[in-house]
Structures are given as C-alpha cells and as structure tokens.
Design a protein around this motif. Structure first.
Motif, PDB file in Angstrom:
ATOM      1  N   LEU A  29    -116.411 -10.305 198.175  1.00  0.00           N
ATOM      2  CA  LEU A  29    -115.119 -10.941 198.853  1.00  0.00           C
ATOM      3  C   LEU A  29    -114.338 -11.406 198.230  1.00  0.00           C
ATOM      4  CD1 LEU A  29    -116.624 -11.183 202.264  1.00  0.00           C
ATOM      5  CD2 LEU A  29    -115.552  -9.408 201.898  1.00  0.00           C
ATOM      6  N   TYR A  30    -114.810 -12.924 196.877  1.00  0.00           N
ATOM      7  CA  TYR A  30    -114.485 -13.641 196.371  1.00  0.00           C
ATOM      8  C   TYR A  30    -113.605 -12.703 195.466  1.00  0.00           C
ATOM      9  CZ  TYR A  30    -112.474 -16.095 192.341  1.00  0.00           C
ATOM     10  OH  TYR A  30    -112.020 -17.486 192.259  1.00  0.00           O
ATOM     11  N   VAL A  31    -113.977 -11.656 195.106  1.00  0.00           N
ATOM     12  CA  VAL A  31    -112.907 -10.589 193.765  1.00  0.00           C
ATOM     13  C   VAL A  31    -111.626 -10.239 194.566  1.00  0.00           C
ATOM     14  CG1 VAL A  31    -112.858  -8.899 192.094  1.00  0.00           C
ATOM     15  CG2 VAL A  31    -114.752 -10.543 191.944  1.00  0.00           C
ATOM     16  N   PRO A 109    -128.123 -19.862 194.184  1.00  0.00           N
ATOM     17  CA  PRO A 109    -127.959 -18.229 193.437  1.00  0.00           C
ATOM     18  C   PRO A 109    -126.396 -17.968 194.322  1.00  0.00           C
ATOM     19  CG  PRO A 109    -129.973 -17.996 193.890  1.00  0.00           C
ATOM     20  CD  PRO A 109    -129.587 -19.762 194.648  1.00  0.00           C
ATOM     21  N   SER A 110    -125.778 -18.260 195.365  1.00  0.00           N
ATOM     22  CA  SER A 110    -124.671 -17.876 195.746  1.00  0.00           C
ATOM     23  C   SER A 110    -123.254 -18.606 195.141  1.00  0.00           C
ATOM     24  CB  SER A 110    -124.922 -18.023 197.133  1.00  0.00           C
ATOM     25  OG  SER A 110    -123.266 -17.419 197.483  1.00  0.00           O
ATOM     26  N   LEU A 111    -123.842 -19.885 195.222  1.00  0.00           N
ATOM     27  CA  LEU A 111    -122.798 -21.055 195.389  1.00  0.00           C
ATOM     28  C   LEU A 111    -122.398 -20.695 193.894  1.00  0.00           C
ATOM     29  CD1 LEU A 111    -120.737 -23.183 196.047  1.00  0.00           C
ATOM     30  CD2 LEU A 111    -122.952 -24.606 195.614  1.00  0.00           C
ATOM     31  N   ALA A 112    -123.305 -20.776 192.408  1.00  0.00           N
ATOM     32  CA  ALA A 112    -123.294 -20.571 191.067  1.00  0.00           C
ATOM     33  C   ALA A 112    -122.508 -19.676 191.065  1.00  0.00           C
ATOM     34  CB  ALA A 112    -124.067 -20.947 190.690  1.00  0.00           C
ATOM     35  N   LEU A 113    -123.172 -18.559 191.426  1.00  0.00           N
ATOM     36  CA  LEU A 113    -122.130 -16.798 190.954  1.00  0.00           C
ATOM     37  C   LEU A 113    -120.646 -16.697 191.380  1.00  0.00           C
ATOM     38  CD1 LEU A 113    -123.436 -14.804 189.773  1.00  0.00           C
ATOM     39  CD2 LEU A 113    -123.557 -13.728 191.607  1.00  0.00           C
ATOM     40  N   VAL A 114    -120.893 -17.752 192.422  1.00  0.00           N
ATOM     41  CA  VAL A 114    -119.150 -17.209 192.847  1.00  0.00           C
ATOM     42  C   VAL A 114    -118.553 -18.151 191.793  1.00  0.00           C
ATOM     43  CG1 VAL A 114    -117.653 -18.358 194.618  1.00  0.00           C
ATOM     44  CG2 VAL A 114    -119.069 -17.115 195.362  1.00  0.00           C
ATOM     45  N   THR A 120    -114.948 -17.269 184.818  1.00  0.00           N
ATOM     46  CA  THR A 120    -115.149 -16.018 183.867  1.00  0.00           C
ATOM     47  C   THR A 120    -113.454 -14.696 183.889  1.00  0.00           C
ATOM     48  OG1 THR A 120    -116.182 -14.859 185.116  1.00  0.00           O
ATOM     49  CG2 THR A 120    -117.203 -16.482 182.901  1.00  0.00           C
ATOM     50  N   THR A 121    -113.301 -14.645 185.165  1.00  0.00           N
ATOM     51  CA  THR A 121    -112.953 -13.120 185.958  1.00  0.00           C
ATOM     52  C   THR A 121    -111.535 -13.819 186.472  1.00  0.00           C
ATOM     53  OG1 THR A 121    -113.706 -13.123 188.217  1.00  0.00           O
ATOM     54  CG2 THR A 121    -114.987 -11.766 186.243  1.00  0.00           C
TER      55      THR A 121
END
Length: 244
Positions: A29-31, A109-114, A120-121
C-alpha cells in the motif's frame, strides 16, 4: 515467561496470513500510494512520502497488534489452551503480559519494513535521532490496539473474532485518517477521527517526522485509550477465565 513469549512469536511468524496481510500488505500500500500521491510533492523528510510512511507504518503496526492477539487468543480459549495455562505456575498477570510483549515484538517487522522501504525506494531522509524517536513512539503507541485485540479475543468465539478484529482494524485505519487525510473528510467524520486512538497515534508520528514535538492532546488521548482498553481487556480476560 521468556519461553512462552518465544512460542507465541514463532507461532505467528509461521502464520502465512500474518506475514502476507500484516507485514507485506502495508508495504505494498505504501509503494502504491507513493506512486499515486508522493510524486506530486517533495520526497524529503517533510514530504508526502514521509507522511505516507507514517500512515502505512501506523496501519501495519495497528493491524499486527490487533490480529496477533484477537484471533489467536480466541482460538486458544476454544482449544482449552487457556485452561492449560491456568494450571501452570504462571500467574494470571504474566499470561496477559506475555501477550502484550509478544504483540510489541510482532509489530516490529511491519513497522520496520515500511521504514526501510521509505528510506531505500522513496528517498525519505531523517536525522538518526529523529528516526529513533519516531520508531520508539510508534512502537510504544500500539498498546491501545493490543489491548483491544485481547478484549475482542476474550469476548467472542474464534469464528467471530477474525471478522470483528478486521472490522475494528479497518475502521480505525480509515476513520483515523491512515488511508485518507482527515482534512478531506466531512466535519462529523473529522470530529470522530480526532477522538480515535488511531488518529492520535499516527499524528504523533506525523509530528515527529516533521521535526515537531507530539501535541499533548495526542499523547493524552493515546494514554487514555490505552488505560480504557487495557481495563476492558483485563475485565474480559477475567470473565473468560471464570467461564473456562
């Protein structure tokens, strides 16, 4: 208690629905939102990409905290696992504390991955100290939602817990302004949004990412909801154990 926490975490990490819908979905969703919206604004620390990073990070952490407590807790009650725990030397408070600690860890995991994807992107760049404050504030801020998940899991059967948790999860996310800015909502919905813990939780992050101190009202609202929902979770747990 550490072994109990380890078992809880390993069980959820093996759950494909948790990995896909709670960890991966907020990143997707973020991307997607960034491709639609963030290109219209600067992608620096105060731009749309950073704003959306907080929104989707909050959504992912909120989802993880509710879904990793409500459904498993209801299933454990029905399977008799709660009764097994009650006859062990573990005191009742440690069982609830284990769930809360496990939920805090499962939200990471969810928080860190976002956050990593944003860096990075999408070119989101913050000072190290601001990253640390943002991450810590959004991590601790999930306590009201973990308590809500425990309350739901204690009150309803497993076949009802999942839809109830999902309704609560999506309702808090949408009405709290995590998917759509609160300013674009009708006046009545804005009033509702400002009273919800999801908005106050995300607004703490939105202010931190822009370099401002969190508004006192947001902090107080989040704490009040944590106390209220925590009391509801304890009451529901005691009711569930009395019937077990």
């Amino acid at each position: 208690m550490p072994n109990h926490i380890r078992v809880e975490i390993l069980r959820m990490l093996r759950n494909k629905r948790y990995v896909i819908f709670v960890v991966a979905f907020p990143v997707v969703l973020y991307v997607l939102f960034c491709n639609i919206v963030a290109g219209q604004a600067s992608s620096g620390g105060g731009g749309a990409a950073a704003y959306l990073m907080v929104s989707m990070g909050a959504y992912g952490a909120l989802s993880a905290s509710i879904m990793s407590t409500a459904v498993p807790w209801a299933q454990e009650r029905q399977a008799g696992w709660l009764r097994q725990l009650q006859i062990t030397p573990l005191p009742g408070w440690s069982i609830i504390l284990t769930k809360l600690v496990s939920t805090l860890l499962l939200a990471l995991p969810s928080l860190a991955l976002v956050f990593v994807v944003a860096m990075t992107t999408q070119g989101v760049s913050l000072a190290p100290g601001r990253w640390a404050l943002l991450f810590l504030g959004m991590w601790i801020g999930i306590l009201p939602f973990a308590a809500l998940g425990l309350a739901v899991g204690s009150l309803v059967p497993p076949d009802t817990a999942q839809p109830a948790a999902m309704i609560g999860m999506f309702g808090l996310a949408i009405l709290g302004g995590l998917w759509f800015p609160v300013d674009t909502m009708p006046a009545t919905m804005q009033t509702i949004a400002h009273a919800l813990p999801s908005f106050s939780y995300a607004d703490i992050g939105w202010n931190l990412v822009s370099g401002q101190a969190p508004p006192l009202q947001d902090v107080v609202t989040t704490l009040v909801w944590a106390v209220v929902l925590g009391a509801a979770a304890v009451f529901a747990y005691r009711r569930a154990t009395a019937r077990a």
